[in-house]
Design an enzyme around this catalytic site. Sequence first.
Site, PDB file in Angstrom:
ATOM      1  CB  SER A 118      -0.931   0.002   1.217  1.00 44.20           C
ATOM      2  OG  SER A 118      -0.238  -0.405   2.360  1.00 44.20           O
ATOM      3  CG  HIS A 139      -3.512  -0.674  -2.645  1.00 46.47           C
ATOM      4  ND1 HIS A 139      -3.756   0.670  -2.519  1.00 46.47           N
ATOM      5  CD2 HIS A 139      -3.492  -1.157  -1.377  1.00 46.47           C
ATOM      6  CE1 HIS A 139      -3.879   0.974  -1.235  1.00 46.47           C
ATOM      7  NE2 HIS A 139      -3.726  -0.124  -0.531  1.00 46.47           N
ATOM      8  CD  GLU A 151      -4.483   3.150  -5.564  1.00 43.82           C
ATOM      9  OE1 GLU A 151      -4.231   2.673  -4.427  1.00 43.82           O
ATOM     10  OE2 GLU A 151      -4.439   4.363  -5.798  1.00 43.82           O
ATOM     11  CG  ASN A 189      -3.001   4.356   1.301  1.00 47.03           C
ATOM     12  OD1 ASN A 189      -4.053   4.494   1.921  1.00 47.03           O
ATOM     13  ND2 ASN A 189      -2.424   3.181   1.128  1.00 47.03           N
TER      14      ASN A 189
HETATM   15  N1  CAA Z   1     -17.615 -12.418   3.489  1.00 40.43           N
HETATM   16  C1  CAA Z   1     -17.342 -12.060   4.736  1.00 40.43           C
HETATM   17  N2  CAA Z   1     -17.681 -10.887   5.280  1.00 40.43           N
HETATM   18  C2  CAA Z   1     -18.346 -10.026   4.500  1.00 40.43           C
HETATM   19  C3  CAA Z   1     -18.692 -10.336   3.184  1.00 40.43           C
HETATM   20  C4  CAA Z   1     -18.304 -11.598   2.675  1.00 40.43           C
HETATM   21  N3  CAA Z   1     -18.540 -11.980   1.439  1.00 40.43           N
HETATM   22  N4  CAA Z   1     -19.366  -9.291   2.662  1.00 40.43           N
HETATM   23  C5  CAA Z   1     -19.411  -8.361   3.624  1.00 40.43           C
HETATM   24  N5  CAA Z   1     -18.812  -8.800   4.732  1.00 40.43           N
HETATM   25  C6  CAA Z   1     -18.615  -8.117   5.988  1.00 40.43           C
HETATM   26  C7  CAA Z   1     -17.829  -6.828   5.797  1.00 40.43           C
HETATM   27  O1  CAA Z   1     -16.451  -7.110   5.754  1.00 40.43           O
HETATM   28  C8  CAA Z   1     -18.238  -6.025   7.004  1.00 40.43           C
HETATM   29  O2  CAA Z   1     -17.496  -6.482   8.123  1.00 40.43           O
HETATM   30  P1  CAA Z   1     -17.350  -5.588   9.466  1.00 40.43           P
HETATM   31  O3  CAA Z   1     -18.675  -5.686  10.129  1.00 40.43           O
HETATM   32  O4  CAA Z   1     -16.277  -6.293  10.221  1.00 40.43           O
HETATM   33  O5  CAA Z   1     -16.971  -4.201   9.031  1.00 40.43           O
HETATM   34  C9  CAA Z   1     -19.691  -6.432   7.206  1.00 40.43           C
HETATM   35  O6  CAA Z   1     -19.842  -7.700   6.528  1.00 40.43           O
HETATM   36  C10 CAA Z   1     -20.659  -5.444   6.631  1.00 40.43           C
HETATM   37  O7  CAA Z   1     -20.313  -5.224   5.283  1.00 40.43           O
HETATM   38  P2  CAA Z   1     -21.293  -4.554   4.197  1.00 40.43           P
HETATM   39  O8  CAA Z   1     -20.710  -4.811   2.859  1.00 40.43           O
HETATM   40  O9  CAA Z   1     -22.718  -4.988   4.436  1.00 40.43           O
HETATM   41  O10 CAA Z   1     -21.148  -3.036   4.406  1.00 40.43           O
HETATM   42  P3  CAA Z   1     -21.718  -2.007   5.464  1.00 40.43           P
HETATM   43  O11 CAA Z   1     -22.717  -1.225   4.704  1.00 40.43           O
HETATM   44  O12 CAA Z   1     -22.084  -2.528   6.798  1.00 40.43           O
HETATM   45  O13 CAA Z   1     -20.366  -1.170   5.605  1.00 40.43           O
HETATM   46  C11 CAA Z   1     -18.000  -1.065   5.534  1.00 40.43           C
HETATM   47  C12 CAA Z   1     -19.223  -1.667   6.239  1.00 40.43           C
HETATM   48  C13 CAA Z   1     -17.847  -1.720   4.167  1.00 40.43           C
HETATM   49  C14 CAA Z   1     -16.785  -1.371   6.404  1.00 40.43           C
HETATM   50  C15 CAA Z   1     -18.232   0.484   5.369  1.00 40.43           C
HETATM   51  O14 CAA Z   1     -18.403   1.068   6.638  1.00 40.43           O
HETATM   52  C16 CAA Z   1     -17.108   1.159   4.658  1.00 40.43           C
HETATM   53  O15 CAA Z   1     -17.060   1.189   3.428  1.00 40.43           O
HETATM   54  N6  CAA Z   1     -16.152   1.761   5.430  1.00 40.43           N
HETATM   55  C17 CAA Z   1     -14.978   2.397   4.852  1.00 40.43           C
HETATM   56  C18 CAA Z   1     -13.934   1.355   4.581  1.00 40.43           C
HETATM   57  C19 CAA Z   1     -12.742   1.930   3.876  1.00 40.43           C
HETATM   58  O16 CAA Z   1     -12.628   3.109   3.601  1.00 40.43           O
HETATM   59  N7  CAA Z   1     -11.799   1.046   3.576  1.00 40.43           N
HETATM   60  C20 CAA Z   1     -10.572   1.423   2.933  1.00 40.43           C
HETATM   61  C21 CAA Z   1      -9.491   1.509   3.947  1.00 40.43           C
HETATM   62  S1  CAA Z   1      -7.977   1.951   3.178  1.00 40.43           S
HETATM   63  C22 CAA Z   1      -7.279   0.488   2.759  1.00 40.43           C
HETATM   64  O17 CAA Z   1      -7.726  -0.574   3.053  1.00 40.43           O
HETATM   65  C23 CAA Z   1      -6.067   0.565   1.953  1.00 40.43           C
HETATM   66  C24 CAA Z   1      -4.835   0.877   2.642  1.00 40.43           C
HETATM   67  O18 CAA Z   1      -3.787   0.733   2.017  1.00 40.43           O
HETATM   68  C25 CAA Z   1      -4.824   1.387   3.997  1.00 40.43           C
END
Ligand code: CAA
Length: 283
Positions: A118, A139, A151, A189
């Site tokens: 990342s 990514h 990405e 990022n």
């Molecule tokens: N298998 C297992 N779990 C699953 C799944 C599947 N097929 N589909 C969904 N889930 C899980 C999700 O992982 C999520 O888990 P948590 O409760 O632990 O968060 C949960 O079920 C709910 O997911 P939904 O898709 O229903 O989404 P939601 O509407 O409840 O939103 C969220 C949860 C997706 C986390 C949302 O709050 C969100 O988009 N948050 C922002 C996340 C973000 O910005 N991520 C990028 C971070 S930066 C990065 O990762 C890169 C880096 O280099 C740092």
Amino acid sequence: MIMEKVAVVGHGTMGAGIAQAFLQGGFEVLVIGRDHDSLKRGFENISMSIEKGIAKGVIGHDKKEGLMENLKPSLDYNDIEGAVLVIEAVPESYQTKTMVLSMVEAHAEGAIIATNTSSIPVTKLSEKIRNKERFLGMHFFNPVPSMKLVEMVETEYTSDDTKARAVELVSRIGKKAVMVRDYPGFVANSILMPMLNEAAVLLEKKVAGKEDIDEIVRLGLHHPMGPLELADLIGIDVCVDIMEAIYAETKDEKFNPAAILKAMRRDGILGRKSGQGFYTYQS
Ligand code: CAA
């Protein structure tokens, strides 16, 4: 029909999520681990995450057994033989990643080799790769099962054929690939880290409390999560590592991690994974 094989090296949060995404996309997935115990934990995490997907109704009740049968944990890089794509998802350290990539390349004849870094420049990682035309950054975002973007980071050596094949593979797991040039922090990022850092500085300066900072960003800017809860989700250590890596490349102060973030990393207050970050979590 013969299933195509994808190999993932590493099974932490990102490696496990990537493995699950390819399993759900209909691939056989080899997960390479470091030792027997941690590989077992990775396998259990993938199994638990599939259960979570079933509980959410996004994976059919009857699908788990089939998915788990296609998941092949291994400690042996020889097993990579025959994979169409190998994704390195080991911790964010140049030494660790280049060592793993060299071992991968010795067994990845014809395969696309990708790094899930990342923050480390993909071109710098490609220095240890002989077949640079088959190498690129992929990514993924946390939580991988929910996040739709990959990405894709091309270097000046990545071939058009590699890019096209990688984009096609990503589309088969229901995600959207967006290609960017190699640049410190890439696009995501470069935008995200200064925001998380600024939120930590605002908290340090007591401009607002943590819940209020998060609420302002959720309700006022319409982000799904506030920056402090998002930092907890990503991992405070991961955020600081990314900021430091980009800061080392750019010397741009906006990436110099806030003192509070560095102190949290030092004290093991790492967010969701440690149970305590800006917020407290029950396991
Ligand atoms: N298998 C297992 N779990 C699953 C799944 C599947 N097929 N589909 C969904 N889930 C899980 C999700 O992982 C999520 O888990 P948590 O409760 O632990 O968060 C949960 O079920 C709910 O997911 P939904 O898709 O229903 O989404 P939601 O509407 O409840 O939103 C969220 C949860 C997706 C986390 C949302 O709050 C969100 O988009 N948050 C922002 C996340 C973000 O910005 N991520 C990028 C971070 S930066 C990065 O990762 C890169 C880096 O280099 C740092």
